[in-house]
Write a protein that holds these residues in place. Structure first.
Motif, PDB file in Angstrom:
ATOM      1  N   ILE A  80     -10.701   0.291   2.724  1.00 48.03           N
ATOM      2  CA  ILE A  80      -9.530   0.099   3.567  1.00 48.03           C
ATOM      3  C   ILE A  80      -9.282   1.423   4.287  1.00 48.03           C
ATOM      4  O   ILE A  80      -9.100   2.466   3.650  1.00 48.03           O
ATOM      5  N   VAL A  81      -9.303   1.373   5.605  1.00 45.56           N
ATOM      6  CA  VAL A  81      -9.049   2.561   6.412  1.00 45.56           C
ATOM      7  C   VAL A  81      -7.587   2.525   6.844  1.00 45.56           C
ATOM      8  O   VAL A  81      -7.168   1.620   7.562  1.00 45.56           O
ATOM      9  N   GLY A 114       0.318   0.799  -3.282  1.00 43.53           N
ATOM     10  CA  GLY A 114      -0.542  -0.049  -2.460  1.00 43.53           C
ATOM     11  C   GLY A 114      -2.007   0.305  -2.621  1.00 43.53           C
ATOM     12  O   GLY A 114      -2.875  -0.574  -2.715  1.00 43.53           O
ATOM     13  N   ILE A 115      -2.293   1.606  -2.670  1.00 44.11           N
ATOM     14  CA  ILE A 115      -3.677   2.060  -2.856  1.00 44.11           C
ATOM     15  C   ILE A 115      -4.186   1.645  -4.237  1.00 44.11           C
ATOM     16  O   ILE A 115      -5.349   1.239  -4.390  1.00 44.11           O
ATOM     17  N   ASP A 116      -3.326   1.714  -5.256  1.00 49.56           N
ATOM     18  CA  ASP A 116      -3.725   1.289  -6.601  1.00 49.56           C
ATOM     19  C   ASP A 116      -4.057  -0.212  -6.614  1.00 49.56           C
ATOM     20  O   ASP A 116      -5.007  -0.639  -7.284  1.00 49.56           O
ATOM     21  N   LEU A 117      -3.264  -0.999  -5.888  1.00 48.99           N
ATOM     22  CA  LEU A 117      -3.549  -2.434  -5.802  1.00 48.99           C
ATOM     23  C   LEU A 117      -4.923  -2.659  -5.184  1.00 48.99           C
ATOM     24  O   LEU A 117      -5.719  -3.476  -5.671  1.00 48.99           O
ATOM     25  N   TYR A 141     -11.526  -1.773  -3.733  1.00 50.23           N
ATOM     26  CA  TYR A 141     -11.560  -1.082  -2.444  1.00 50.23           C
ATOM     27  C   TYR A 141     -11.179   0.384  -2.600  1.00 50.23           C
ATOM     28  O   TYR A 141     -10.234   0.717  -3.311  1.00 50.23           O
ATOM     29  N   ARG A 142     -11.919   1.255  -1.915  1.00 55.26           N
ATOM     30  CA  ARG A 142     -11.485   2.644  -1.780  1.00 55.26           C
ATOM     31  C   ARG A 142     -10.631   2.753  -0.520  1.00 55.26           C
ATOM     32  O   ARG A 142     -10.785   1.939   0.406  1.00 55.26           O
ATOM     33  N   SER A 143      -9.768   3.739  -0.451  1.00 55.22           N
ATOM     34  CA  SER A 143      -8.880   3.923   0.695  1.00 55.22           C
ATOM     35  C   SER A 143      -9.095   5.301   1.302  1.00 55.22           C
ATOM     36  O   SER A 143      -9.206   6.289   0.571  1.00 55.22           O
ATOM     37  N   VAL A 144      -9.157   5.357   2.624  1.00 55.10           N
ATOM     38  CA  VAL A 144      -9.242   6.632   3.333  1.00 55.10           C
ATOM     39  C   VAL A 144      -8.259   6.599   4.497  1.00 55.10           C
ATOM     40  O   VAL A 144      -7.907   5.527   4.994  1.00 55.10           O
ATOM     41  N   VAL A 180      -5.145  -7.110   3.253  1.00 54.25           N
ATOM     42  CA  VAL A 180      -4.323  -6.102   3.926  1.00 54.25           C
ATOM     43  C   VAL A 180      -2.842  -6.486   3.827  1.00 54.25           C
ATOM     44  O   VAL A 180      -1.972  -5.623   3.657  1.00 54.25           O
ATOM     45  N   ARG A 181      -2.538  -7.776   3.922  1.00 52.02           N
ATOM     46  CA  ARG A 181      -1.145  -8.230   3.775  1.00 52.02           C
ATOM     47  C   ARG A 181      -0.595  -7.831   2.413  1.00 52.02           C
ATOM     48  O   ARG A 181       0.548  -7.349   2.297  1.00 52.02           O
ATOM     49  N   GLN A 182      -1.392  -8.004   1.363  1.00 49.40           N
ATOM     50  CA  GLN A 182      -0.946  -7.647   0.020  1.00 49.40           C
ATOM     51  C   GLN A 182      -0.734  -6.137  -0.107  1.00 49.40           C
ATOM     52  O   GLN A 182       0.185  -5.699  -0.809  1.00 49.40           O
ATOM     53  N   PHE A 183      -1.576  -5.348   0.567  1.00 49.01           N
ATOM     54  CA  PHE A 183      -1.367  -3.896   0.554  1.00 49.01           C
ATOM     55  C   PHE A 183       0.008  -3.555   1.118  1.00 49.01           C
ATOM     56  O   PHE A 183       0.765  -2.783   0.511  1.00 49.01           O
TER      57      PHE A 183
END
Length: 274
Positions: A57-58, A72-75, A81-84, A188-191
């Motif tokens: 997820i960018v 959100g990142i933990d979810l 997914y990794r987040s940047v 993405v909605r859940q994030f």
């Protein structure tokens, strides 16, 4: 104001195919594009680059300021997914093995219009899919919405961003090629649901409706692959009279890349450790 067109650019292009580096961090791609921007500004280089990153997820800078962004990142991490945090504009997008990113990188200055860069990319995609009616307009309810969202029958399959560095311009697009667009949008909605909760935010984040997003494979009822779409891009540019020369960075360019990678990585950590 000048508009960027294929005819105004050099006819010899560097082509970098990084679609096999799926497991690497997307920060590497942002550093690569910034390096190509720097080379465009200093040496007049023009480049086409294809890249893919899996399970990523960018986030945009604004996303990193959401009240519960770390929840959100933990979810997302729980979903694999990794987040940047990227260094270009826009909001959250999802990358996986079915999402192709293309970058057009060329020299420019302040006289080149922002819309001209977007039109260059959207025009390329329309030529790649001549049998489809592709619209460039904001699709409300999509993630990372913008006026140059690309859609077929009202369903978004691509979004465009733009980055300008030291006299170079990178126009970047993500294309959902395979898989299910609505499933990506639901993630993405859940994030956003987790990262915002009931708090007020400083900006208006998208109210995502998964049903307004789809992949090219869904929209064209075709058995497309990422490689097929890369080939379409190369074919269109070659028909425009452009020569695509596959090439990796030289040793000197690798040093520039290393510096850019340090910068984008530092910025990523700074955004998430405010």
């Amino acid at each position: 104001m000048k508009h960027t067109t294929m005819a105004t650019l050099p006819t010899t292009w560097r082509f970098m195919d990084d679609t096999d580096e799926k497991k690497s961090s997307a920060l590497r791609s942002f550093a690569t594009d910034d390096t190509l921007c720097q080379l465009a500004g200093s040496k007049g280089h023009v480049s086409l680059r294809a890249w893919v990153h899996d399970s990523t997820i960018v986030l945009g800078t604004q996303d990193s300021r959401l009240p519960f962004v770390h929840q959100g990142i933990d979810l997302l991490k729980g979903k694999g997914y990794r987040s940047v945090v990227r260094n270009s504009g826009g909001l959250a997008v999802l990358l996986d093995q079915g999402v192709l990113n293309l970058s057009l990188v060329f020299p420019g200055d302040k006289s080149w219009t922002i819309d001209g860069g977007y039109e260059l990319m959207s025009g390329l995609i329309q030529k790649m899919f001549p049998l489809q009616t592709i619209e460039a307009r904001e699709i409300v309810g999509s993630y990372c919405p913008g006026k140059y969202d690309l859609s077929i029958d009202g369903k978004k399959f691509a979004g465009i961003s733009q980055r300008r560095v030291r006299g170079g311009i990178a126009v970047q697009i993500y294309l959902c090629v395979t898989g299910t667009g609505s499933d990506r949008a639901e993630t993405v909605r859940q994030f956003y649901e987790e990262a915002v909760q009931t708090e007020e935010t400083r900006f208006e984040y998208p109210q995502i409706r998964p049903e307004v997003m789809a992949s090219l494979s869904e929209l064209t009822a075709g058995a497309l692959s990422v490689n097929d779409v890369v080939e379409k891009a190369c074919t269109v540019l070659e028909k425009e009279g452009l020569a695509l020369i596959p090439s990796a960075f030289t040793l000197e360019e690798e040093q520039l890349y290393s510096t850019q990678l340090e910068r984008v990585t530092e910025r990523h950590h700074r955004c998430l450790n405010r």
